[in-house]
Design a protein around this motif. Structure first.
Motif, PDB file in Angstrom:
ATOM      1  N   GLU A 134      -9.490  -5.280  -3.662  1.00  0.00           N
ATOM      2  CA  GLU A 134      -8.370  -4.065  -3.315  1.00  0.00           C
ATOM      3  C   GLU A 134      -8.808  -2.594  -2.893  1.00  0.00           C
ATOM      4  O   GLU A 134      -8.670  -2.645  -1.373  1.00  0.00           O
ATOM      5  CB  GLU A 134      -7.287  -3.025  -4.550  1.00  0.00           C
ATOM      6  N   THR A 135     -10.525  -2.551  -3.029  1.00  0.00           N
ATOM      7  CA  THR A 135     -10.898  -1.819  -2.275  1.00  0.00           C
ATOM      8  C   THR A 135     -11.998  -1.687  -0.989  1.00  0.00           C
ATOM      9  O   THR A 135     -11.898  -0.744   0.082  1.00  0.00           O
ATOM     10  CB  THR A 135     -12.308  -0.513  -3.600  1.00  0.00           C
TER      11      THR A 135
ATOM     12  N   LEU B  76      -8.897  -1.378   1.100  1.00  0.00           N
ATOM     13  CA  LEU B  76      -8.819  -0.466   1.880  1.00  0.00           C
ATOM     14  C   LEU B  76      -9.450   0.325   2.623  1.00  0.00           C
ATOM     15  O   LEU B  76      -9.137   1.568   3.603  1.00  0.00           O
ATOM     16  CB  LEU B  76      -8.222   0.456   0.143  1.00  0.00           C
TER      17      LEU B  76
ATOM     18  N   LEU C  57       0.929  -1.223  -0.364  1.00  0.00           N
ATOM     19  CA  LEU C  57       0.508   0.143  -0.010  1.00  0.00           C
ATOM     20  C   LEU C  57       1.073   0.913  -0.072  1.00  0.00           C
ATOM     21  O   LEU C  57       1.936   1.019   0.676  1.00  0.00           O
ATOM     22  CB  LEU C  57      -1.179   0.125   1.053  1.00  0.00           C
TER      23      LEU C  57
ATOM     24  N   VAL D 178      -1.577  -1.783  -3.712  1.00  0.00           N
ATOM     25  CA  VAL D 178      -2.577  -0.315  -3.903  1.00  0.00           C
ATOM     26  C   VAL D 178      -2.064   0.794  -3.800  1.00  0.00           C
ATOM     27  O   VAL D 178      -0.987   1.147  -2.706  1.00  0.00           O
ATOM     28  CB  VAL D 178      -3.371  -0.636  -3.353  1.00  0.00           C
TER      29      VAL D 178
ATOM     30  N   SER E 249      -8.352   8.734  -2.898  1.00  0.00           N
ATOM     31  CA  SER E 249      -8.765   9.184  -1.925  1.00  0.00           C
ATOM     32  C   SER E 249      -8.210  10.654  -1.343  1.00  0.00           C
ATOM     33  O   SER E 249      -7.571  11.067  -1.307  1.00  0.00           O
ATOM     34  CB  SER E 249      -8.626   7.710  -0.095  1.00  0.00           C
TER      35      SER E 249
ATOM     36  N   THR F 211      -3.088   4.442  -3.432  1.00  0.00           N
ATOM     37  CA  THR F 211      -4.045   5.863  -2.980  1.00  0.00           C
ATOM     38  C   THR F 211      -3.738   7.073  -2.415  1.00  0.00           C
ATOM     39  O   THR F 211      -2.437   7.396  -2.361  1.00  0.00           O
ATOM     40  CB  THR F 211      -4.818   4.927  -1.674  1.00  0.00           C
TER      41      THR F 211
END
Lengths: 292, 292
Positions: free
Chosen positions: A157-158, A161, A69, A95, A123, A97
């Motif tokens: 993956e969402t 998160l 991440l 991932v 996000s 973000t």
């Protein structure tokens, strides 16, 4: 289904980045490793001394190459540069973000650089204070605050998160990019612009008056100076990157302000009273929504 | 020289009036008697139940006829009516003051009614919250806050009044009427007008957007809604009674806002950054002045 990330990279060690590090550290999950990086060596040094990251990296590529991440917590004006820098070193299935306050610009700036085998899920945590820099972070910043995701695919993956943001104490909701930028324009960007303006207006007053404005600063103005002491680089970037939505809301605001200005000039007490009564109910709804 | 008042009358039992009563009661001075009155019978009843006044009077003349200090804590639009009502019943040598946020209007509205043998010394505590009504008062409201007097004669009566305000915890300063109204226009009145406006603008948005503005209200907007939930009658009166100074400050504000609007439209990051950096220093000065 294991929803936990094991190796988390934080790029940008300001209020948001260090708050995430504090919040992760508070969880005391021994298997979880964090990598921290900031372009400013002074900030890296401070985070190293605070011992809130497993590793503080001197090179941005070392901060991302092992991560599953990656969180980009840099001013929105730097997203493009950072995305370009890290892209070649991202692991497959990582991932990525970000925490930027303008989502349209971030989508445009970051997506083109992301490799096909990486999941970029933009996000935005609706959390902050007027303080900035690596010493301003604290672990409860995200507690009971919304963390918005602008991504319409409900993938594994969402879910991971969302689970991670919930672990930090946040409520997570998925919204559309353009809608996000409109909501933020009125709830955050315009209030900041107005606060900056009024404090600027006060600081242009003649010296005597200005000194007494500071000395006798009443409650309304004090709140505005707090807002107007937020990080100038972050806010410059916000206005440059959400200009359409901000200018639209600003136009509506200007129309309403002209109306009230006219009511004051004409001494129209009925209109003023009715306007001031209406706004009270909005406050009550926010209190009821638990967002105070 | 005895600087203590013995019989104090409070006219108007809102946030300010009841806070004065709480603060006096906390002093536990047995010889000190307070008389309380409000035009609203419900407010009188609440104050009676709270037992914060020695006497709650059903008739305004009974509330002032024995007093050696009368404090008018009513909205500035009601000062004239109240002054007219109480004038015939004031005792010789009584000190009359008020707590209004606009001093030019109060001087104009109250002075003409005051008998020659009474001392009218207008004043204004720079203290408040967004709450109103008789239940909103608390004894520490005036602690470490400035209480401004607009009266240029340093008489025995002024000294008594200064002593009284200091007893409530305030710093007292004497300023000139017009100067007071200018300072308050920029530090209090304009910020309230702006906050009312922006919350009004938000409440005019389409329903979906408006609901999410409340749900996702970020920190800037939350502060504005707090300010914009202040008492509508008090604020209507402020804008009607300090319109010249407010309109002057509003003009300066509008010029500055237009400048920033243009900078956003032209994507002038240098200008935005320089403006946002300048306002930060004002906040620091207020913190240094101990008024946070």
């Amino acid at each position: 289904m294991d929803l936990n990330f094991k190796k988390i990279s934080i790029i940008g060690l300001g209020l948001i980045g260090t708050s995430i590090l504090h919040a992760i550290k508070d969880k005391k999950e021994d298997e979880l490793v964090t990598f921290a990086y900031d372009i400013n060596p002074e900030h890296r040094k401070i985070v190293l001394q605070m011992k809130i990251a497993t590793f503080v990296c001197e090179d941005i590529k070392d901060a991302v190459r092992e991560a599953d991440l990656v969180i980009l917590a840099v001013p929105v004006g730097s997203m493009k540069t950072v995305a370009n820098l890290i892209a070649p070193f991202l692991k497959k299935n990582t991932v990525v973000t970000d925490t930027g306050s303008t989502k349209g610009s971030v989508v445009n700036d970051v997506y083109p650089y992301m490799p096909d085998n990486v999941y970029f899920i933009p996000s935005h945590p609706l959390a902050g204070t007027e303080y900035s820099g690596p010493k301003s972070g604290f672990s409860s910043l995200f507690k009971n605050r919304y963390w918005l995701i602008v991504y319409d695919k409900k993938t594994y993956e969402t879910k991971k998160l969302i689970n991670f943001f919930q672990t930090l104490g946040s409520f997570v909701e998925i919204v559309n990019t353009e809608y996000h930028d409109k909501i933020l324009a009125i709830t955050s960007h315009l209030p900041h612009l107005i606060a900056y303006t009024i404090v600027g207006t006060a600081s242009d007053l003649e010296t005597d008056l200005k000194n007494d404005v500071i000395k006798f600063s009443a409650s309304g103005f004090r709140d505005f100076t707090r807002i107007a002491s937020s990080d100038p680089i972050m806010w410059r970037d916000v206005f440059l990157n959400n200009s359409d939505a901000v200018l639209e809301m600003l136009q509506r605001f200007n129309e309403d302000l002209s109306d009230l200005q006219k009511a004051i000039r004409k001494k129209d007490g009925v209109k003023l009273h009715s306007f001031f009564s209406r706004t009270r109910s909005i406050r009550k709804k926010i209190i009821d929504a638990g967002q105070i």
